[in-house]
Design an enzyme around this catalytic site. Structure first.
Site, short mmCIF file in Angstrom:
data_model
loop_
_atom_site.label_atom_id
_atom_site.label_comp_id
_atom_site.label_asym_id
_atom_site.label_seq_id
_atom_site.Cartn_x
_atom_site.Cartn_y
_atom_site.Cartn_z
N HIS A 17 113.05 -15.51 100.29
CA HIS A 17 111.73 -15.54 99.68
C HIS A 17 111.48 -16.78 98.83
O HIS A 17 110.44 -16.92 98.19
CB HIS A 17 111.55 -14.27 98.82
CG HIS A 17 110.14 -13.91 98.54
ND1 HIS A 17 109.60 -13.91 97.27
CD2 HIS A 17 109.13 -13.53 99.37
CE1 HIS A 17 108.33 -13.53 97.33
NE2 HIS A 17 108.02 -13.30 98.57
N LYS A 50 110.40 -20.42 97.70
CA LYS A 50 109.36 -21.37 98.11
C LYS A 50 109.53 -22.67 97.33
O LYS A 50 109.16 -22.76 96.16
CB LYS A 50 107.95 -20.80 97.84
CG LYS A 50 107.55 -19.63 98.75
CD LYS A 50 108.15 -18.34 98.30
CE LYS A 50 107.80 -17.19 99.21
NZ LYS A 50 106.52 -16.60 98.92
N ASP A 110 111.37 -36.68 99.23
CA ASP A 110 112.09 -37.72 98.50
C ASP A 110 112.45 -37.19 97.10
O ASP A 110 113.23 -36.27 96.99
CB ASP A 110 111.28 -39.02 98.45
CG ASP A 110 111.16 -39.65 99.84
OD1 ASP A 110 112.00 -39.34 100.72
OD2 ASP A 110 110.22 -40.45 100.05
#
Length: 657
Positions: free
Chosen positions: A317, A319, A324
């Site tokens: 889950h 995110k 870079d």
């Protein structure tokens, strides 16, 4: 009489001998080691506590239980002393609940009533001896658990001591939350490198721009990648950037690593896997796609549970989207709804190589214990890795725990060395000569006024850092402090609910109204999930009212026509301040799934900069402007009617959504 007395003594001795034999036999079945026994006792304690009538607790009873726990520990420790951090947690709970309005501190910031922090801990050392325990072993002993749970760590010898975190109520450093760096790495940056985004469209455009300008790495971790036109545009941007890197002189430097959940990413014929296979086929040496499969979905359970429902067992889950040295932290997935009309939160950390390195290593570590997507749409494990659902579960979880903790501990060590080096340089003085040499080597780095702490929660692997820090922040919130907490799925853990109801800070909790719930209008059983959330919300609100806490704890429902709500996080306003100094942002929803089932990550952002505090304040205000305060009349509306079967089923399934 004498014969009767001797008979009783003989009976008692026989019973004692039989009890010892029974204990030896029972102990053979118990998990070995301090952590195993503590976990077992914790589970038993949780079972016992479920049947208690929490509504019978008053503030006095809550505080009395906290003091009882502390007293039992002191009486039973027999030569073992917890590090001061735990004691401060209990003191903070007692203070916030009103037993003690003030306490003394060795830093002199508060007036004295009774023993201060320093003398209090000195007293405990005199009473209990000089040995100490690791503070994290006691961090989860919240006041609603059985008091005998405190005996769990006494079953084996104490573990080695680590440096105790400073008392967060008595700050000596730049800010009062520096104790977090004893658990995770601390990254000090300039507030000018932090940008708070406000809309899904802004988030989507930023993703595309960052992909197109990436030169060395693109790392994206999400629950899934959607299959619509907007998602295809993202994949096309990746392909275009990879093509440019191939055409550049020399070997291509750009590497793309994508981490998704196996079950969610495999749903349907057209899915996340089919969206990414062309990249694997075109750039096999530069692209890696990892699909995490929870170790808890295995055997008959995996065979019997159908698609979609198998996602309730556990998910990847996290995110995180980094390009870079730029990192985007969010709760949003890579799907068209999250790019258009599904409200979430998003923070960009620019030019932050240490933070980017950390999350790159974290995603790589999870990817190493995940299934690797192949060009023919098959999956396989990396060589030497334990399979998540075909291999030994304990061996897999131990391997995953070791890989993730290596990332956390190595980053923490690096940052500690960097802090020590910086401190040493500052103690040498800031002479003109040293400034000129620094400027000649690339310019002076601005002094940090903002600190980033990554919090990881992976209960399947025995990693509970986010849970520990969140519980501590809720526990230590002072009187007149304000906490704005938001979640798209209001299903708080029992520990979080108890802390909200049992402490003195003011809470403004933002949650989704049924119409903006992501499951609203869904087909089948999923369509009843918004009603289940209404039922959970109503139960919590009833308890708030029962405890006469409506002024201190307010619920607010987000409502916006044509939109859904997915924002999650926390803003902390210290007493007397109009701006937040701390926020949590990332993937956790503060519910059972986030704590126990899924892989989660978020960051604590602590800042002293007024401009950044104003950004965070405006973000919070913008979300709360689209909400209404919940009252008893809210649940009398026709759209809040909850069917009987939903009420009966919700307690049984609430831990799965």
């Amino acid at each position: 009489m004498a014969a009767a007395g001797s008979g009783r003594r003989a009976g008692l001795m026989a019973a004692a001998a039989g009890g010892a034999a029974l204990w030896r036999r029972l102990s053979a079945w118990l998990p070995r080691g301090r952590l195993g026994l503590a976990a077992l006792l914790g589970r038993l304690s949780d079972r016992l506590s479920r049947g208690r009538d929490r509504r019978a607790r008053s503030y006095f009873e809550v505080c009395k239980r906290s003091l009882d726990l502390l007293l039992v520990f002191v009486q039973k420790a027999s030569g073992i002393v917890v590090e001061s951090y735990l004691m401060v947690r209990y003191l903070a709970l007692v203070i916030s609940a009103g037993i003690m309005e003030r306490h003394s501190c060795h830093c002199g910031s508060l007036q004295c009533i009774g023993p201060g922090c320093g003398s209090f801990f000195t007293y405990l050392e005199v009473v209990c001896g000089k040995q100490r325990l690791h503070h994290t072993e006691f961090l989860h002993l919240s006041f609603h658990r059985s008091s005998w749970l405190l005996l769990a760590p006494l079953l084996t010898p104490p573990v080695p001591v680590i440096t105790a975190p400073p008392c967060s109520l008595c700050p000596e450093g730049a800010h009062r939350f520096q104790w977090i760096r004893n658990l995770v790495p601390e990254f000090g940056i300039s507030s000018s490198h932090v940008k708070v985004l406000s809309s899904p469209a802004e988030f989507y455009e930023l993703l595309k721009v960052q992909i197109k300008t990436a030169k060395q790495r693109v790392v994206m971790a999400s629950l899934y990648l959607g299959t619509g036109l907007l998602e295809q545009d993202l994949v096309d941007c990746l392909e275009e950037t990879l093509e440019k890197s191939l055409q550049a002189k020399g070997s291509p430097n750009l590497r793309v690593s994508i981490l998704l959940d196996y079950t969610r990413g495999s749903r349907g014929r057209k899915n996340s896997r089919t969206m990414l296979i062309p990249l694997l086929q075109r750039f096999p040496e530069q692209v890696r796609v990892s699909l995490f499969h929870t170790p808890n979905l295995r055997g008959l359970l995996r065979l019997l549970i159908p698609a979609r429902f198998n996602e309730t067992i556990g998910l990847q889950h996290i995110k995180v989207y980094l390009f870079d040295d730029n990192v985007i932290l969010s709760g949003a997935n890579l799907s068209d709804l999250y790019f258009t009309n599904r409200q979430d939160r998003y923070v960009l950390l620019q030019d932050s190589p240490e933070i980017a390195d950390f999350f790159t290593e974290l995603v790589d570590a999870i990817g190493d214990v995940s299934l690797q997507l192949q060009r023919d749409d098959t999956v396989q494990m990396m060589e030497g890795m334990v399979h998540p659902y075909q291999g030994d579960k304990m061996a897999y979880c131990e391997l995953a725990h070791r890989r993730v903790m290596e990332v956390i501990n190595s980053a923490r060590t690096r940052q500690q060395l960097l802090h020590a080096k910086t401190l040493h340089s500052s103690q040498q003085g800031s002479s003109l000569l040293s400034q000129q040499s620094s400027q000649a080597s690339g310019g002076l780095k601005p002094k940090p006024d903002t600190w980033i702490y990554p919090l990881i929660q992976m209960k399947p692997f025995g990693i509970q850092i986010d849970e520990m820090v969140t519980e501590t922040l809720l526990t230590e919130a002072e009187r007149d402090a304000r906490i704005y907490l938001t979640t798209g799925y209001f299903n708080l853990t029992q520990a979080y609910m108890d802390l909200i109801l049992g402490t003195r800070a003011e809470y403004r909790i933002l949650l989704a109204s049924p119409e903006v719930n992501g499951f609203f209008g869904a087909k089948g059983v999923a369509g009843a999930i918004p009603a289940a959330y209404v039922y959970i919300e109503h139960q919590f609100y009833s308890e708030v009212c029962y405890l006469h806490q409506q002024e201190r704890v307010q619920l607010q429902e987000y409502s916006r026509a044509g939109w859904t709500f997915h924002a999650k996080g926390l803003w902390l306003y210290l007493a007397g301040s109009d701006l937040p100094c701390l926020t949590l942002i990332g993937s956790p929803n503060f519910g059972y799934r986030s704590v126990h089932r899924d892989l989660e990550a978020q960051v604590v952002i602590v800042t002293e900069n007024k401009a950044l505090q104003q950004q965070l304040h405006q973000e919070q205000e913008q979300l709360y402007l689209c909400s209404g305060v919940v009252s008893s009349a809210t649940f009398e509306q026709p759209n809040r009617y909850v069917k009987l079967w939903v009420k009966l089923v919700t307690p049984l399934i609430k831990n799965f959504f």
